[in-house]
Scaffold this active site. Structure first.
Site, PDB file in Angstrom:
ATOM      1  N   HIS A  67       3.965  -0.417   8.148  1.00 12.53           N
ATOM      2  CA  HIS A  67       5.309  -1.005   8.242  1.00 12.53           C
ATOM      3  C   HIS A  67       6.097  -0.189   9.257  1.00 12.53           C
ATOM      4  CE1 HIS A  67       9.314  -1.854   5.883  1.00 12.53           C
ATOM      5  NE2 HIS A  67       9.340  -2.352   7.103  1.00 12.53           N
ATOM      6  N   MET A  92       9.083   0.769  10.894  1.00  8.97           N
ATOM      7  CA  MET A  92      10.546   0.741  10.874  1.00  8.97           C
ATOM      8  C   MET A  92      11.021   1.573  12.062  1.00  8.97           C
ATOM      9  SD  MET A  92      11.288   1.074   6.795  1.00  8.97           S
ATOM     10  CE  MET A  92       9.685   1.667   6.330  1.00  8.97           C
ATOM     11  N   HIS A 118       0.352   0.762   1.730  1.00  9.45           N
ATOM     12  CA  HIS A 118       1.537   0.484   2.551  1.00  9.45           C
ATOM     13  C   HIS A 118       2.008   1.808   3.148  1.00  9.45           C
ATOM     14  CE1 HIS A 118       5.128  -1.879   3.636  1.00  9.45           C
ATOM     15  NE2 HIS A 118       5.829  -0.808   3.343  1.00  9.45           N
ATOM     16  N   MET A 161       8.756   5.667  10.184  1.00 11.93           N
ATOM     17  CA  MET A 161      10.186   5.634  10.504  1.00 11.93           C
ATOM     18  C   MET A 161      10.477   6.557  11.691  1.00 11.93           C
ATOM     19  SD  MET A 161      11.702   5.794   6.641  1.00 11.93           S
ATOM     20  CE  MET A 161      10.991   4.747   5.361  1.00 11.93           C
ATOM     21  N   SER A 193       3.172   2.487  -1.899  1.00 11.62           N
ATOM     22  CA  SER A 193       3.930   2.940  -0.735  1.00 11.62           C
ATOM     23  C   SER A 193       3.706   4.452  -0.606  1.00 11.62           C
ATOM     24  CB  SER A 193       5.411   2.666  -0.948  1.00 11.62           C
ATOM     25  OG  SER A 193       6.145   3.305   0.059  1.00 11.62           O
ATOM     26  N   MET A 244      12.653  -7.147   2.855  1.00 11.00           N
ATOM     27  CA  MET A 244      13.163  -5.859   2.378  1.00 11.00           C
ATOM     28  C   MET A 244      14.129  -6.122   1.227  1.00 11.00           C
ATOM     29  SD  MET A 244      11.614  -3.575   4.026  1.00 11.00           S
ATOM     30  CE  MET A 244      12.484  -2.219   3.223  1.00 11.00           C
ATOM     31  N   ASP A 287       9.510  -5.228  -0.554  1.00  8.96           N
ATOM     32  CA  ASP A 287       9.448  -3.786  -0.343  1.00  8.96           C
ATOM     33  C   ASP A 287      10.792  -3.155  -0.699  1.00  8.96           C
ATOM     34  OD1 ASP A 287       8.656  -1.751   2.640  1.00  8.96           O
ATOM     35  OD2 ASP A 287       9.110  -1.218   0.559  1.00  8.96           O
ATOM     36  N   ASP A 347       4.727   3.496   5.437  1.00 11.34           N
ATOM     37  CA  ASP A 347       6.031   3.358   6.091  1.00 11.34           C
ATOM     38  C   ASP A 347       6.145   4.348   7.233  1.00 11.34           C
ATOM     39  OD1 ASP A 347       7.435   2.677   2.917  1.00 11.34           O
ATOM     40  OD2 ASP A 347       7.394   1.311   4.619  1.00 11.34           O
TER      41      ASP A 347
HETATM   42  C1  DX5 Z   1      12.123   1.602   1.792  1.00  5.95           C
HETATM   43  C2  DX5 Z   1      10.831   2.177   1.291  1.00  5.95           C
HETATM   44  C3  DX5 Z   1      10.742   2.097  -0.232  1.00  5.95           C
HETATM   45  C4  DX5 Z   1       9.441   2.536  -0.775  1.00  5.95           C
HETATM   46  C5  DX5 Z   1       9.250   2.053  -2.200  1.00  5.95           C
HETATM   47  O1  DX5 Z   1      12.163   1.734   3.174  1.00  5.95           O
HETATM   48  O2  DX5 Z   1       9.759   1.448   1.877  1.00  5.95           O
HETATM   49  O3  DX5 Z   1      10.937   0.769  -0.586  1.00  5.95           O
HETATM   50  O4  DX5 Z   1       8.400   2.078  -0.025  1.00  5.95           O
HETATM   51  O5  DX5 Z   1       9.831   2.972  -3.023  1.00  5.95           O
HETATM   52  P1  DX5 Z   1      10.737   2.587  -4.279  1.00  5.95           P
HETATM   53  O6  DX5 Z   1       9.849   1.922  -5.302  1.00  5.95           O
HETATM   54  O7  DX5 Z   1      11.249   3.919  -4.752  1.00  5.95           O
HETATM   55  O8  DX5 Z   1      11.798   1.693  -3.759  1.00  5.95           O
HETATM   56 ZN    ZN Z   2       7.797  -0.429   3.756  1.00  8.55          ZN
END
Ligand code: DX5
Ligand code: ZN
Length: 231
Positions: A65, A67, A32, A36, A7, A136, A174, A34
């Site tokens: 991903h 979000m 991955h 946001m 991530s 999630m 995730d 993220d």
């Molecule tokens: C949540 C994030 C986290 C991240 C993973 O929105 O997507 O889940 O990727 O990080 P850890 O392992 O710290 O949860």
């Molecule tokens: Zn994610």
């Protein structure tokens, strides 16, 4: 086969390029990313320009991903930035079926992400156009949170639904996916692990060391999986 996907929101953004190169060479399976918007989740992370800057340094798939609210408005932006797979939240779009169709029509793998409280029944009428499902295991928005134990039951229920309906679809998890939680998620049906501060981004280890340790640990776990890995 269980896939490992770092991530990248957990990376040191000052050395993101080097991090991607090291993780690629260490043998991760996908990245991955993220995204946001500060509205769907109370945080901001990376955008398309950052994705573009690292795309040349790996051939591993970029799993984006989203979000974000109304993800259907932003598909082209992230496709142009190098996305190979896009997951959207069922809770973030009025027209999930149409959005997934749009992702597939553009030649990408289409994923649906579910917040912890969202029932798996939300997926019933889109299973035919989904390549992967993201469960999630924390509330989306931040790294470093705690795994929600009831998500193992959700994984099991999802695995059972797919089996009954006759679908073989990758199940991604995730959030706080680390050594305490990996045995449970693998036993309950997950086969794509999003790995952040809980497993790969450890200051005391190189990425090579972290990936070797994680892969060795995973090999010794009992799994319940559909042999899919991106249809
Ligand atoms: C949540 C994030 C986290 C991240 C993973 O929105 O997507 O889940 O990727 O990080 P850890 O392992 O710290 O949860
Ligand atoms: Zn994610």
């Amino acid at each position: 086969m269980t896939l490992i996907g770092p991530s990248l929101m957990c990376a040191d953004m000052g050395v993101l390029r080097e991090t991607v190169i090291e993780l690629d060479q260490a043998g991760v399976d996908f990245f991955h990313l993220d995204v946001m918007d500060g509205t769907f989740v109370p945080n901001f992370t990376m955008g398309p320009d950052m994705m573009k800057s690292i795309k040349p340094f790996t051939n591993k798939p970029f799993d984006v991903h989203l979000m974000v609210k109304n993800p259907e408005l932003h598909l082209d932006t992230f496709i142009d930035a190098g996305a190979d797979m896009i997951s959207v939240h069922a809770e973030a779009t009025e027209h999930l079926q149409r959005t997934l169709q749009a992702i597939r029509t553009k030649g990408l793998k289409a994923g649906v992400a579910l917040n912890p409280s969202t029932p798996i029944e939300e997926l019933t009428y889109v299973l035919d156009i989904v390549d992967y499902i993201t469960v999630m295991t924390v509330n989306p928005g931040f790294a470093g949170q705690k795994f929600i134990p009831l998500m193992n039951k959700k994984l099991s229920d999802l695995y059972g639904l797919l089996r009954r309906e006759g679908y073989k679809i990758d199940i991604q998890v995730d959030g706080n996916i680390g050594y305490e939680t990996i045995p449970g998620v693998l036993e309950h049906g997950a086969n794509m692990l999003v790995c952040g501060t809980s497993s790969l981004f450890k200051p005391e280890m190189t990425f090579e060391e972290a990936v070797i340790k994680l892969k060795t640990f995973i090999e010794n776990q009992k799994v319940k999986q559909f042999e899919v890995n991106f249809k």
